[in-house]
Write a protein that holds these residues in place. Structure first.
Motif, PDB file in Angstrom:
ATOM      1  N   GLY A 181       2.349   6.755  -6.690  1.00 29.97           N
ATOM      2  CA  GLY A 181       1.412   7.515  -7.488  1.00 29.97           C
ATOM      3  C   GLY A 181       1.349   8.999  -6.948  1.00 29.97           C
ATOM      4  O   GLY A 181       0.592   9.662  -7.411  1.00 29.97           O
ATOM      5  N   PHE A 182       2.554   9.204  -6.139  1.00 29.93           N
ATOM      6  CA  PHE A 182       2.609  10.693  -5.501  1.00 29.93           C
ATOM      7  C   PHE A 182       3.671  11.475  -6.265  1.00 29.93           C
ATOM      8  O   PHE A 182       4.719  11.106  -6.614  1.00 29.93           O
ATOM      9  CB  PHE A 182       3.046  10.440  -4.016  1.00 29.93           C
ATOM     10  CG  PHE A 182       3.199  11.786  -3.565  1.00 29.93           C
ATOM     11  CD1 PHE A 182       2.185  12.767  -3.109  1.00 29.93           C
ATOM     12  CD2 PHE A 182       4.483  12.114  -2.937  1.00 29.93           C
ATOM     13  CE1 PHE A 182       2.295  13.770  -2.546  1.00 29.93           C
ATOM     14  CE2 PHE A 182       4.784  13.130  -2.169  1.00 29.93           C
ATOM     15  CZ  PHE A 182       3.788  14.214  -1.878  1.00 29.93           C
ATOM     16  N   GLN A 207       0.752  -1.091   0.064  1.00 27.87           N
ATOM     17  CA  GLN A 207      -0.063   0.169  -0.151  1.00 27.87           C
ATOM     18  C   GLN A 207       0.807   1.198   0.017  1.00 27.87           C
ATOM     19  O   GLN A 207       0.752   2.250  -0.687  1.00 27.87           O
ATOM     20  CB  GLN A 207      -0.962   0.077   1.181  1.00 27.87           C
ATOM     21  CG  GLN A 207      -1.680   1.431   1.483  1.00 27.87           C
ATOM     22  CD  GLN A 207      -2.247   1.582   2.687  1.00 27.87           C
ATOM     23  OE1 GLN A 207      -3.188   0.657   3.072  1.00 27.87           O
ATOM     24  NE2 GLN A 207      -1.945   2.396   3.347  1.00 27.87           N
ATOM     25  N   ILE A 208       1.752   1.366   0.896  1.00 25.54           N
ATOM     26  CA  ILE A 208       2.675   2.413   0.987  1.00 25.54           C
ATOM     27  C   ILE A 208       3.504   2.650  -0.192  1.00 25.54           C
ATOM     28  O   ILE A 208       3.776   3.853  -0.812  1.00 25.54           O
ATOM     29  CB  ILE A 208       3.547   2.469   2.099  1.00 25.54           C
ATOM     30  CG1 ILE A 208       2.870   2.380   3.400  1.00 25.54           C
ATOM     31  CG2 ILE A 208       4.591   3.287   2.301  1.00 25.54           C
ATOM     32  CD1 ILE A 208       3.921   1.908   4.818  1.00 25.54           C
ATOM     33  N   GLY A 268      -3.722   8.186   1.923  1.00 24.06           N
ATOM     34  CA  GLY A 268      -3.868   8.308   0.615  1.00 24.06           C
ATOM     35  C   GLY A 268      -4.119   9.775   0.067  1.00 24.06           C
ATOM     36  O   GLY A 268      -4.815   9.888  -0.934  1.00 24.06           O
ATOM     37  N   ARG A 269      -3.592  10.689   1.050  1.00 24.07           N
ATOM     38  CA  ARG A 269      -4.152  12.104   0.645  1.00 24.07           C
ATOM     39  C   ARG A 269      -2.720  13.002   0.126  1.00 24.07           C
ATOM     40  O   ARG A 269      -1.784  12.758   0.912  1.00 24.07           O
ATOM     41  CB  ARG A 269      -4.514  12.835   1.699  1.00 24.07           C
ATOM     42  CG  ARG A 269      -6.065  12.361   2.090  1.00 24.07           C
ATOM     43  CD  ARG A 269      -6.583  13.019   3.012  1.00 24.07           C
ATOM     44  NE  ARG A 269      -6.074  13.124   4.516  1.00 24.07           N
ATOM     45  CZ  ARG A 269      -6.534  12.207   5.385  1.00 24.07           C
ATOM     46  NH1 ARG A 269      -7.517  11.537   5.239  1.00 24.07           N
ATOM     47  NH2 ARG A 269      -6.028  12.343   6.596  1.00 24.07           N
ATOM     48  N   ALA A 270      -2.711  13.492  -0.905  1.00 21.85           N
ATOM     49  CA  ALA A 270      -1.448  14.051  -1.492  1.00 21.85           C
ATOM     50  C   ALA A 270      -1.374  15.557  -0.769  1.00 21.85           C
ATOM     51  O   ALA A 270      -1.490  16.610  -1.417  1.00 21.85           O
ATOM     52  CB  ALA A 270      -1.478  14.392  -3.148  1.00 21.85           C
ATOM     53  N   LYS A 279       2.563   1.678  -3.510  1.00 24.05           N
ATOM     54  CA  LYS A 279       1.863   2.103  -4.574  1.00 24.05           C
ATOM     55  C   LYS A 279       1.453   3.611  -4.222  1.00 24.05           C
ATOM     56  O   LYS A 279       1.412   4.411  -5.278  1.00 24.05           O
ATOM     57  CB  LYS A 279       0.387   1.216  -4.428  1.00 24.05           C
ATOM     58  CG  LYS A 279       0.931  -0.052  -5.094  1.00 24.05           C
ATOM     59  CD  LYS A 279      -0.367  -1.143  -5.285  1.00 24.05           C
ATOM     60  CE  LYS A 279      -0.419  -2.365  -5.790  1.00 24.05           C
ATOM     61  NZ  LYS A 279      -1.423  -3.199  -5.578  1.00 24.05           N
ATOM     62  N   ARG A 280       1.242   4.029  -2.994  1.00 22.54           N
ATOM     63  CA  ARG A 280       0.836   5.391  -2.797  1.00 22.54           C
ATOM     64  C   ARG A 280       1.823   6.323  -3.096  1.00 22.54           C
ATOM     65  O   ARG A 280       1.916   7.471  -3.805  1.00 22.54           O
ATOM     66  CB  ARG A 280       0.308   5.516  -1.398  1.00 22.54           C
ATOM     67  CG  ARG A 280      -1.206   4.918  -1.506  1.00 22.54           C
ATOM     68  CD  ARG A 280      -1.626   5.053   0.046  1.00 22.54           C
ATOM     69  NE  ARG A 280      -2.991   4.657  -0.023  1.00 22.54           N
ATOM     70  CZ  ARG A 280      -3.960   4.628   1.114  1.00 22.54           C
ATOM     71  NH1 ARG A 280      -3.422   4.680   2.267  1.00 22.54           N
ATOM     72  NH2 ARG A 280      -5.347   4.190   0.942  1.00 22.54           N
ATOM     73  N   LEU A 281       3.249   5.888  -2.721  1.00 16.07           N
ATOM     74  CA  LEU A 281       4.127   6.701  -2.992  1.00 16.07           C
ATOM     75  C   LEU A 281       4.569   6.667  -4.559  1.00 16.07           C
ATOM     76  O   LEU A 281       4.991   7.868  -5.153  1.00 16.07           O
ATOM     77  CB  LEU A 281       5.346   6.396  -2.460  1.00 16.07           C
ATOM     78  CG  LEU A 281       5.530   6.580  -0.710  1.00 16.07           C
ATOM     79  CD1 LEU A 281       6.565   5.834  -0.043  1.00 16.07           C
ATOM     80  CD2 LEU A 281       5.545   8.033  -0.552  1.00 16.07           C
ATOM     81  N   VAL A 288      -0.279  10.924   3.140  1.00 17.12           N
ATOM     82  CA  VAL A 288       0.342  10.180   1.901  1.00 17.12           C
ATOM     83  C   VAL A 288       0.402   8.679   1.659  1.00 17.12           C
ATOM     84  O   VAL A 288      -0.313   8.013   1.011  1.00 17.12           O
ATOM     85  CB  VAL A 288       1.643  10.768   1.061  1.00 17.12           C
ATOM     86  CG1 VAL A 288       2.022   9.925  -0.211  1.00 17.12           C
ATOM     87  CG2 VAL A 288       1.770  12.172   0.727  1.00 17.12           C
ATOM     88  N   CYS A 289       0.994   8.091   2.809  1.00 15.83           N
ATOM     89  CA  CYS A 289       1.090   6.758   2.878  1.00 15.83           C
ATOM     90  C   CYS A 289      -0.065   5.902   3.554  1.00 15.83           C
ATOM     91  O   CYS A 289      -0.432   4.824   3.256  1.00 15.83           O
ATOM     92  CB  CYS A 289       2.543   6.124   3.625  1.00 15.83           C
ATOM     93  SG  CYS A 289       3.952   7.089   2.574  1.00 15.83           S
TER      94      CYS A 289
END
Length: 219
Positions: free
Chosen positions: A17-18, A10-11, A203-205, A13-15, A199-200
């Motif tokens: 996409g950041f 999860q971390i 899931g908020r930029a 993928k979120r990074l 973020v991680c």
């Protein structure tokens, strides 16, 4: 939340996409910190926080109190990290400092991604490098650099009273603090912790470069 392969992916993928913001080149010195995701373990000796009798699967981050003898930011809360050497990447510097400060040796595949650069009042550009540390058993503070070593549950950074914002010197640049136990951690470390949470985990930029530091952290 469990510190397992699902959280690690999860971390990652979120990074991935950041859209990370790097600081513009300037006179600042390059530095890197390791945001090391580990298991709670035996907890941290912080007022108002419980001690754990056995290794837990709850996720935590590795933080330190810097040694009082250091030239910069002595005694302050910090993530393992330091200057980026010539011809060294921020990722390599974060892994090196993690080994030197707390005896945790990780490899490039353990790197999950990067957060935004943060420019400090003391003249550094900090690049946060998020790494997966697993159980991280056997870590210990290097007494020349670290006064104490702590595993702080990520749940502390998800509290309803977090973050705390105080008026800063300039409009739109409040001073950021992250409460832990009955105490708190100041920016720049708090800014990295807050963005990691946003973020991680959420899931908020969320951006943090505009948050200021308290005066004692400028040194």
């Amino acid at each position: 939340m469990i510190c397992d392969d699902l959280l690690r992916e999860q971390i990652r993928k979120r990074l991935a996409g950041f859209t990370r913001l790097a600081a513009a080149p300037g006179e600042q010195r390059a530095a890197a910190v390791a945001v090391a995701v580990t298991q709670t373990g035996h907890g941290a000796d912080l007022p108002g926080m419980p001690m754990f009798d056995a290794w837990q699967c709850d996720p935590a981050l590795i933080l330190t109190r810097r040694a009082g003898s250091l030239r910069h930011h002595a005694g302050q809360w910090a993530l393992p990290g330091g200057r980026v050497d010539d011809a060294e990447s921020a990722q390599a510097a974060a892994l090196r400092e993690l080994d030197e400060e707390v005896g945790l040796r990780l490899a490039p595949p353990d790197i999950l991604g990067l957060l935004d650069d943060y420019v400090t009042r003391s003249g550094f550009v900090i690049t946060p490098v998020v790494v997966w540390a697993g159980a991280a058993r056997g870590i210990a503070p290097n007494p020349g650099e670290v006064a104490s070593l702590h595993r702080i549950s990520v749940s502390e950074f998800e509290r309803e009273d977090s973050p705390r914002l105080d008026p800063g010197e300039l409009p739109g640049q409040p001073v950021l603090r992250m409460p832990v136990g009955n105490s708190w951690i100041a920016a720049p470390t708090a800014a990295v912790l807050y963005q990691f949470r946003e973020v991680c985990l959420a899931g908020r930029a969320t951006r943090v470069a505009h948050f200021d530091q308290p005066a004692f952290a400028w040194r």
